[in-house]
Design a protein around this motif. Sequence first.
Motif, mmCIF file in Angstrom:
data_model
loop_
_atom_site.group_PDB
_atom_site.id
_atom_site.type_symbol
_atom_site.label_atom_id
_atom_site.label_comp_id
_atom_site.label_asym_id
_atom_site.label_seq_id
_atom_site.Cartn_x
_atom_site.Cartn_y
_atom_site.Cartn_z
ATOM 1 N N ALA A 1 -51.029 51.065 63.785
ATOM 2 C CA ALA A 1 -52.492 50.976 63.730
ATOM 3 C C ALA A 1 -52.986 49.758 64.497
ATOM 4 O O ALA A 1 -53.935 49.841 65.298
ATOM 5 C CB ALA A 1 -52.955 50.916 62.276
ATOM 6 N N GLY A 2 -52.354 48.605 64.266
ATOM 7 C CA GLY A 2 -52.738 47.401 64.999
ATOM 8 C C GLY A 2 -52.516 47.549 66.485
ATOM 9 O O GLY A 2 -53.341 47.100 67.300
ATOM 10 N N TYR A 3 -51.405 48.178 66.862
ATOM 11 C CA TYR A 3 -51.079 48.388 68.275
ATOM 12 C C TYR A 3 -52.157 49.232 68.944
ATOM 13 O O TYR A 3 -52.615 48.920 70.054
ATOM 14 C CB TYR A 3 -49.723 49.082 68.371
ATOM 15 C CG TYR A 3 -49.088 49.044 69.741
ATOM 16 C CD1 TYR A 3 -48.188 48.038 70.084
ATOM 17 C CD2 TYR A 3 -49.380 50.009 70.700
ATOM 18 C CE1 TYR A 3 -47.592 47.987 71.327
ATOM 19 C CE2 TYR A 3 -48.789 49.972 71.953
ATOM 20 C CZ TYR A 3 -47.896 48.968 72.260
ATOM 21 O OH TYR A 3 -47.320 48.926 73.507
ATOM 22 N N ARG A 4 -52.572 50.295 68.264
ATOM 23 C CA ARG A 4 -53.616 51.171 68.820
ATOM 24 C C ARG A 4 -54.932 50.422 68.967
ATOM 25 O O ARG A 4 -55.653 50.591 69.955
ATOM 26 C CB ARG A 4 -53.801 52.384 67.911
ATOM 27 C CG ARG A 4 -52.604 53.304 67.823
ATOM 28 C CD ARG A 4 -52.524 54.215 69.024
ATOM 29 N NE ARG A 4 -51.498 55.230 68.855
ATOM 30 C CZ ARG A 4 -51.303 56.222 69.718
ATOM 31 N NH1 ARG A 4 -52.051 56.332 70.789
ATOM 32 N NH2 ARG A 4 -50.346 57.109 69.510
ATOM 33 N N LEU A 5 -55.272 49.602 67.986
ATOM 34 C CA LEU A 5 -56.502 48.814 68.065
ATOM 35 C C LEU A 5 -56.443 47.826 69.230
ATOM 36 O O LEU A 5 -57.433 47.627 69.947
ATOM 37 C CB LEU A 5 -56.731 48.069 66.751
ATOM 38 C CG LEU A 5 -57.081 48.938 65.536
ATOM 39 C CD1 LEU A 5 -57.103 48.093 64.270
ATOM 40 C CD2 LEU A 5 -58.422 49.629 65.741
ATOM 41 N N GLY A 6 -55.255 47.222 69.424
ATOM 42 C CA GLY A 6 -55.087 46.318 70.555
ATOM 43 C C GLY A 6 -55.266 47.032 71.881
ATOM 44 O O GLY A 6 -55.873 46.497 72.822
ATOM 45 N N MET A 7 -54.755 48.260 71.967
ATOM 46 C CA MET A 7 -54.907 49.039 73.197
ATOM 47 C C MET A 7 -56.369 49.417 73.445
ATOM 48 O O MET A 7 -56.817 49.466 74.594
ATOM 49 C CB MET A 7 -54.040 50.301 73.122
ATOM 50 C CG MET A 7 -52.548 50.020 73.188
ATOM 51 S SD MET A 7 -51.534 51.518 73.122
ATOM 52 C CE MET A 7 -51.921 52.252 74.713
ATOM 53 N N ILE A 8 -57.109 49.681 72.368
ATOM 54 C CA ILE A 8 -58.540 49.972 72.537
ATOM 55 C C ILE A 8 -59.270 48.752 73.105
ATOM 56 O O ILE A 8 -60.092 48.852 74.026
ATOM 57 C CB ILE A 8 -59.164 50.391 71.187
ATOM 58 C CG1 ILE A 8 -58.627 51.761 70.756
ATOM 59 C CG2 ILE A 8 -60.687 50.432 71.288
ATOM 60 C CD1 ILE A 8 -59.089 52.189 69.379
ATOM 61 N N VAL A 9 -58.935 47.571 72.559
ATOM 62 C CA VAL A 9 -59.576 46.338 73.036
ATOM 63 C C VAL A 9 -59.228 46.075 74.494
ATOM 64 O O VAL A 9 -60.102 45.755 75.311
ATOM 65 C CB VAL A 9 -59.144 45.144 72.155
ATOM 66 C CG1 VAL A 9 -59.589 43.816 72.787
ATOM 67 C CG2 VAL A 9 -59.720 45.278 70.760
ATOM 68 N N ALA A 10 -57.937 46.226 74.857
ATOM 69 C CA ALA A 10 -57.498 45.938 76.226
ATOM 70 C C ALA A 10 -57.866 47.056 77.199
ATOM 71 O O ALA A 10 -57.892 46.829 78.407
ATOM 72 C CB ALA A 10 -55.981 45.719 76.250
ATOM 73 N N ILE B 1 -54.806 57.437 61.489
ATOM 74 C CA ILE B 1 -54.784 58.127 60.195
ATOM 75 C C ILE B 1 -53.438 58.822 60.001
ATOM 76 O O ILE B 1 -52.827 58.755 58.926
ATOM 77 C CB ILE B 1 -55.938 59.140 60.105
ATOM 78 C CG1 ILE B 1 -57.285 58.412 60.137
ATOM 79 C CG2 ILE B 1 -55.815 59.986 58.839
ATOM 80 C CD1 ILE B 1 -58.484 59.336 60.248
ATOM 81 N N GLY B 2 -52.959 59.487 61.074
ATOM 82 C CA GLY B 2 -51.662 60.147 61.001
ATOM 83 C C GLY B 2 -50.536 59.165 60.734
ATOM 84 O O GLY B 2 -49.596 59.465 59.981
ATOM 85 N N GLY B 3 -50.632 57.981 61.333
ATOM 86 C CA GLY B 3 -49.612 56.955 61.113
ATOM 87 C C GLY B 3 -49.557 56.495 59.673
ATOM 88 O O GLY B 3 -48.478 56.348 59.080
ATOM 89 N N PHE B 4 -50.741 56.252 59.088
ATOM 90 C CA PHE B 4 -50.770 55.843 57.679
ATOM 91 C C PHE B 4 -50.240 56.965 56.784
ATOM 92 O O PHE B 4 -49.527 56.717 55.811
ATOM 93 C CB PHE B 4 -52.191 55.470 57.265
ATOM 94 C CG PHE B 4 -52.580 54.077 57.676
ATOM 95 C CD1 PHE B 4 -51.867 52.981 57.217
ATOM 96 C CD2 PHE B 4 -53.652 53.857 58.529
ATOM 97 C CE1 PHE B 4 -52.219 51.689 57.594
ATOM 98 C CE2 PHE B 4 -54.008 52.571 58.914
ATOM 99 C CZ PHE B 4 -53.289 51.486 58.450
#
Length: 519
Positions: free
Chosen positions: A167-176, A379-382
């Motif tokens: 989840a954090g990784y995906r959020l980081g990719m959205i930011v970058a 959501i799928g990851g969680f």
Amino acid sequence: MTESSTTQPMGWTESLRTFIHPRVITMLFLGFAAGIPLLLIFSSLSLWLGEAGVERKAVTFFSWAALAYSFKFVWAPLIDKLPLPFLTKALGRRRAWLLVAQIGIILAIVLMGSIDPATSQDNLMFMALAAVLLGFTSATQDVVIDAYRIEAAETRLQAMMSSTYIAGYRLGMIVAGAGALFLASGMGSEKGHYVYSAWQWTYFIMAATMLVGVVTTLVIPEPQRQTVDKHHYATADYLRLVLVFGCAVTGFALTFFYGSDVFKAVTALAGNDAFVGFLVETVHFALAIAVAVLIGWALVQAGAVNQAMAKDTWIAPIADFFQRYGLKTALLLLALIGLYRITDIVPGVISNVFYQDLGFSKPEIATAVKTFGVIVSIIGGFAGGLFATRFGVMRTLMWGAMLTAFTNLVFVWLAYAGHDVPVMYLAVTADNLAAGFASAAFVAFLSSLTNVSFTAVQYAIFSSLMTLLPKTIGGYSGTMVDGIGYPGFFIFVTLIGIPVLWLVWAVGKHLQVEQSPSA
């Protein structure tokens, strides 16, 4: 992980409670730090270079900067064995390497932002070097985070830690990704109206976001070591080991890059056939690897490094894996690792082209795939982490394999439906939900296979192997679509997922990764 990763599945209440465990929350922030660098090498950088007027072939060359992600297992042993002066004593083995990697990432991003690629070829070369530094340091950060996650908590928390990391990784990719594009556009840089300062400050801001990772590294505790190194080597031994590694890497780089013209000429003589080109490049790459291995072996044999230390660093982790599981089980495990994500990665290579061919606009694709799809994958990851914690890793792996295989049939429906937005969202939902679910369980599974004596190198090997074959086959997805069409392609991708189901079953018969709820 301990050598036995058998755990008792938890009840729903206890499973949900793991969400607020400090170790689980920590992985959200470390995952964010890991997700920042990747798109600053790929899509965001490509758009920057495109706006700067850099030739397309030069832009694609920059993708080589991310090769470090595929070969991080080569220097992962050094991270497991090599202490850092002062920092290791002050912070511990994992946090010391993590801090150095994060500082290196910040430095690389700042260097990239300080270079205007539009002004000269020299600047473009310096930009490439800075991008390589970013690829190397971010891959190093991934190695350390993976090792930290595995060592920081017991097996029962690994699935949820994997979920929050993803989840954090995906959020980081959205930011970058989307965040960087929004910033550069907001500061006035567009195609046909290039503004260097817009991209410069965008990259400086991206460097600042890495402080989330730095602060996290400074406040989290060092994982307690469950094993003690059997051997203690002198500082000079470690320095000589690094020197041998550097010589081997130099041999690989020189062989690969200076041999490019020769192998391109061979491909041209074959009429630039795609399949022949693939075989030629495979030989090219294998030759560079062989040269690197030969240099390393020769230097070890010549006494340039302590031979016992070299064996302890590079050979022992691989030997340990086969000794613990036996040849048959080890080969089954490697087959599962190499094939598990094949029905997810292969169609992902051509997905954007598929949407474009059906007539979907870029805004439609961006909204559905890059925004909605990312949220669904989180959501799928969680869900995957929760199910793995509640029902066990192997059972969740089987569900994940079935979902990632058979959700490809929704794309068959979309291929026949054409430009149908509701069906597109259904396909994106099914695909990302299945991918997130399977990924969380799979990361927990890989974590359970590692020995804490060789955490970094064994997990680095597993994660590199995980994408090798799928990405190779994915490179031919366009050729397959030309031959059998999109419906036939997605049916084919579904069918190649069926052997994976057997592999999950076979591995489950050989491993005691979980206990049944009735045990």
